[in-house]
Design a protein around this motif. Structure first.
Motif, PDB file in Angstrom:
ATOM      1  N   TRP A 323       0.764  -1.286   0.045  1.00 39.89           N
ATOM      2  CA  TRP A 323      -0.043  -0.088   0.061  1.00 39.89           C
ATOM      3  C   TRP A 323       0.821   1.163  -0.053  1.00 39.89           C
ATOM      4  N   PHE A 324       2.200   1.268   0.596  1.00 39.83           N
ATOM      5  CA  PHE A 324       2.749   2.430   0.741  1.00 39.83           C
ATOM      6  C   PHE A 324       3.556   2.662  -0.606  1.00 39.83           C
ATOM      7  N   ILE A 325       3.693   1.466  -1.294  1.00 39.10           N
ATOM      8  CA  ILE A 325       4.508   1.909  -2.777  1.00 39.10           C
ATOM      9  C   ILE A 325       3.249   2.379  -3.786  1.00 39.10           C
ATOM     10  N   ILE A 326       2.169   1.901  -3.647  1.00 38.52           N
ATOM     11  CA  ILE A 326       0.992   2.620  -4.393  1.00 38.52           C
ATOM     12  C   ILE A 326       1.167   4.048  -4.140  1.00 38.52           C
ATOM     13  N   ILE A 327       1.091   4.394  -2.718  1.00 40.35           N
ATOM     14  CA  ILE A 327       0.857   5.801  -2.297  1.00 40.35           C
ATOM     15  C   ILE A 327       2.173   6.735  -2.943  1.00 40.35           C
ATOM     16  N   VAL A 328       3.419   6.245  -2.675  1.00 36.85           N
ATOM     17  CA  VAL A 328       4.425   6.883  -3.137  1.00 36.85           C
ATOM     18  C   VAL A 328       4.551   7.120  -4.324  1.00 36.85           C
ATOM     19  N   LYS A 329       4.268   6.262  -5.344  1.00 33.96           N
ATOM     20  CA  LYS A 329       4.243   6.141  -6.846  1.00 33.96           C
ATOM     21  C   LYS A 329       2.900   7.258  -7.308  1.00 33.96           C
ATOM     22  N   GLY A 330       1.948   7.036  -6.606  1.00 34.36           N
ATOM     23  CA  GLY A 330       0.955   8.157  -6.947  1.00 34.36           C
ATOM     24  C   GLY A 330       1.348   9.721  -6.522  1.00 34.36           C
ATOM     25  N   ILE A 331       1.855   9.913  -5.322  1.00 36.39           N
ATOM     26  CA  ILE A 331       2.336  11.230  -5.182  1.00 36.39           C
ATOM     27  C   ILE A 331       3.399  11.704  -5.792  1.00 36.39           C
ATOM     28  N   MET A 332       4.619  10.931  -5.948  1.00 39.20           N
ATOM     29  CA  MET A 332       5.834  11.303  -6.575  1.00 39.20           C
ATOM     30  C   MET A 332       5.577  11.434  -8.232  1.00 39.20           C
ATOM     31  N   LEU A 333       4.829  10.552  -8.600  1.00 37.91           N
ATOM     32  CA  LEU A 333       4.806  10.308 -10.296  1.00 37.91           C
ATOM     33  C   LEU A 333       3.632  10.946 -10.872  1.00 37.91           C
ATOM     34  N   LYS A 334       2.514  10.700 -10.153  1.00 40.23           N
ATOM     35  CA  LYS A 334       1.292  10.970 -10.545  1.00 40.23           C
ATOM     36  C   LYS A 334       0.874  12.447 -10.162  1.00 40.23           C
ATOM     37  N   GLY A 335       1.337  12.689  -8.924  1.00 46.26           N
ATOM     38  CA  GLY A 335       1.068  14.219  -8.235  1.00 46.26           C
ATOM     39  C   GLY A 335      -0.313  13.950  -7.694  1.00 46.26           C
ATOM     40  N   VAL A 336      -0.858  12.829  -7.129  1.00 44.92           N
ATOM     41  CA  VAL A 336      -2.406  12.688  -6.911  1.00 44.92           C
ATOM     42  C   VAL A 336      -2.480  13.246  -5.140  1.00 44.92           C
ATOM     43  N   GLY A 337      -3.612  13.424  -4.836  1.00 45.81           N
ATOM     44  CA  GLY A 337      -3.945  13.923  -3.478  1.00 45.81           C
ATOM     45  C   GLY A 337      -4.507  12.765  -2.468  1.00 45.81           C
ATOM     46  N   LEU A 338      -4.821  13.328  -1.372  1.00 45.45           N
ATOM     47  CA  LEU A 338      -5.433  12.369  -0.474  1.00 45.45           C
ATOM     48  C   LEU A 338      -6.894  11.979  -0.928  1.00 45.45           C
ATOM     49  N   GLN A 339      -7.510  12.495  -1.803  1.00 43.74           N
ATOM     50  CA  GLN A 339      -8.752  12.097  -2.152  1.00 43.74           C
ATOM     51  C   GLN A 339      -8.597  10.934  -3.266  1.00 43.74           C
ATOM     52  N   ILE A 340      -7.359  10.693  -3.582  1.00 41.44           N
ATOM     53  CA  ILE A 340      -7.155   9.451  -4.463  1.00 41.44           C
ATOM     54  C   ILE A 340      -6.649   8.220  -3.796  1.00 41.44           C
ATOM     55  N   ILE A 341      -5.678   8.646  -2.779  1.00 48.34           N
ATOM     56  CA  ILE A 341      -5.010   7.487  -1.992  1.00 48.34           C
ATOM     57  C   ILE A 341      -5.644   7.233  -0.598  1.00 48.34           C
ATOM     58  N   TRP A 342      -7.000   7.968  -0.476  1.00 44.89           N
ATOM     59  CA  TRP A 342      -7.412   7.529   0.904  1.00 44.89           C
ATOM     60  C   TRP A 342      -7.929   6.441   1.419  1.00 44.89           C
ATOM     61  N   LYS A 343      -8.211   5.432   0.453  1.00 43.79           N
ATOM     62  CA  LYS A 343      -8.394   3.948   0.756  1.00 43.79           C
ATOM     63  C   LYS A 343      -6.931   3.389   1.222  1.00 43.79           C
ATOM     64  N   GLU A 344      -5.635   3.591   0.455  1.00 39.25           N
ATOM     65  CA  GLU A 344      -4.629   2.975   1.106  1.00 39.25           C
ATOM     66  C   GLU A 344      -4.012   3.563   2.343  1.00 39.25           C
ATOM     67  N   THR A 345      -4.500   4.929   2.594  1.00 38.96           N
ATOM     68  CA  THR A 345      -3.972   5.531   3.762  1.00 38.96           C
ATOM     69  C   THR A 345      -4.696   4.875   5.036  1.00 38.96           C
ATOM     70  N   LEU A 346      -6.154   4.681   4.704  1.00 38.54           N
ATOM     71  CA  LEU A 346      -6.813   3.900   5.872  1.00 38.54           C
ATOM     72  C   LEU A 346      -6.301   2.754   6.125  1.00 38.54           C
ATOM     73  N   ILE A 347      -6.082   1.858   5.046  1.00 42.59           N
ATOM     74  CA  ILE A 347      -5.441   0.608   5.262  1.00 42.59           C
ATOM     75  C   ILE A 347      -4.204   0.498   6.136  1.00 42.59           C
ATOM     76  N   LEU A 348      -3.384   1.360   5.706  1.00 43.21           N
ATOM     77  CA  LEU A 348      -2.048   1.713   6.461  1.00 43.21           C
ATOM     78  C   LEU A 348      -2.273   1.904   7.842  1.00 43.21           C
ATOM     79  N   LEU A 349      -3.311   2.708   8.261  1.00 45.53           N
ATOM     80  CA  LEU A 349      -3.638   3.267   9.462  1.00 45.53           C
ATOM     81  C   LEU A 349      -4.107   2.138  10.401  1.00 45.53           C
ATOM     82  N   GLY A 350      -5.219   1.288   9.728  1.00 44.22           N
ATOM     83  CA  GLY A 350      -5.786   0.090  10.354  1.00 44.22           C
ATOM     84  C   GLY A 350      -4.556  -0.615  10.975  1.00 44.22           C
TER      85      GLY A 350
END
Length: 368
Positions: A323-350
């Motif tokens: 989930w962290f790799i998906i998040i890092v690639k999304g932020i660094m390469l695609k420039g996505v925000g929390l509205q796109i990676i919220w699911k992965e963030t919640l999974i990591l938090l859980g």
């Protein structure tokens, strides 16, 4: 509160007093990011190839010169016959042999078709496939130059555009994965020996009879490593940007928040390993063998998860690194925000909450 602050200070003293731990904590990440960044790549450069030219005319000479002029290939030798190809490959230096058919130029003019055979050493399938694709690209470019003044009716020309990584740099794929592996292994490995160190040094009894609660012990053990791992994360990102030209299209603040969340998850997992291990050696073995292989193989770092059998795809969901790799690639390469990676963030938090809660429970069992 004063007892807790004093406990945290004690942990900092333990860390800075242990030179080996400091080397692992700060030296290993820098060495690994440099090694992985430069050594691990899916690109090819200056690959040695051989040429078997049955035609030896102006056209084949021009194509050979174009191949030789590219940065991807270096013509090692000219082969005289097909019987020599096997011996060339057995020497291990040449990775491919290009064979031009007889009367290549004549066939190209007369029949509008000529053949170049690409023979590759497939002991490394990925490299062989990459070599074949690069040679085909050079030949297609040459063919386009030949046909630029010709009109071909009903011609369908596919055009490919690569987004997020137009130059197909391998470092763009490996840096997020290496960053994940380093933070996971270093964080989990260092905290996994924290409680077992207390057991081996005989200071565990002091913790057991102290008024500090189990949750405070867990947080106190984790807090110093959060601070030090954040420094590691900053160093890794800076090296990625300034040495490997890794872009950060998204928010640095979001990247920092997600990195801290993943670090806490890895540290909590390390504490969990520490609570169930009797010795530092056992904790180190579990950290290295129990985390390294799943993180490398099932996180999507090297192998795409979608290509794996369904049982492994299901198992990969419990790997925090995925989930962290998906998040890092999304932020660094695609420039996505929390509205796109919220699911992965919640999974990591859980996962983080689960690891901490389980660590506290295991610690309580040892108190009884």
């Amino acid at each position: 509160m004063k007892r807790f602050i004093g406990f945290v200070k004690k942990e900092f003293y333990h860390i800075f007093r242990d030179k080996r731990s400091l080397f692992i904590l700060f030296g290993m990440p820098i060495a690994q990011i440099m090694l992985f960044g430069f050594a691990i790549t899916n690109e090819i450069n200056n690959v040695d190839i051989a040429i078997l030219d049955h035609s030896k005319d102006a056209t084949t000479t021009e194509i050979i010169n174009k191949i030789s002029a590219s940065k991807y290939f270096s013509i090692k030798q000219m082969v005289n016959s097909e019987a020599d190809i096997a011996s060339v490959f057995k020497k291990g230096q040449v990775k491919a042999v290009l064979t031009f058919e007889k009367e290549f130029s004549k066939n190209l003019i007369k029949d509008h078709k000529a053949t170049v055979q690409i023979i590759t050493d497939a002991t490394d399938p990925n490299t062989a496939n990459t070599i074949s694709n690069y040679v085909n690209a050079i030949l297609q470019k040459y063919q386009k130059e030949l046909n630029k003044d010709l009109t071909i009716t009903y011609q369908i020309v596919p055009k490919t555009r690569m987004v997020y990584n137009p130059e197909l740099k391998g470092v763009y794929m490996f840096v997020p994965g290496v960053m994940t592996i380093i933070l996971m292994l270093v964080s989990a490995m260092m905290t996994s020996i924290s409680i077992t160190r207390e057991k081996e040094l005989g200071t565990m009894e002091i913790l057991l009879v102290s008024p500090i609660k189990p949750l405070q012990v867990i947080i106190g053990k984790v807090f110093p490593y959060i601070f030090l791992s954040v420094i590691n994360a900053v160093v890794i990102v800076m090296l990625s940007i300034f040495i490997f030209n890794m872009p950060v299209q998204g928010s640095f603040i979001l990247l920092g928040f997600e990195s801290v969340l993943f670090i806490i998850s890895a540290l909590a997992l390390g504490i969990l390993i520490s609570t169930i291990s009797a010795t530092q050696q056992t904790a180190m073995m579990i950290s290295l063998m129990g985390l390294m292989l799943p993180v490398i193989l099932l996180s999507g770092f090297i192998f795409p998860i979608s290509s794996m059998p369904m049982p492994l795809q299901v198992i990969s969901n419990i790997i925090p690194a995925k989930w962290f790799i998906i998040i890092v690639k999304g932020i660094m390469l695609k420039g996505v925000g929390l509205q796109i990676i919220w699911k992965e963030t919640l999974i990591l938090l859980g996962m983080t909450v689960f690891f901490i809660a389980l660590s506290v429970k295991k610690y309580k069992i040892r108190l009884e």
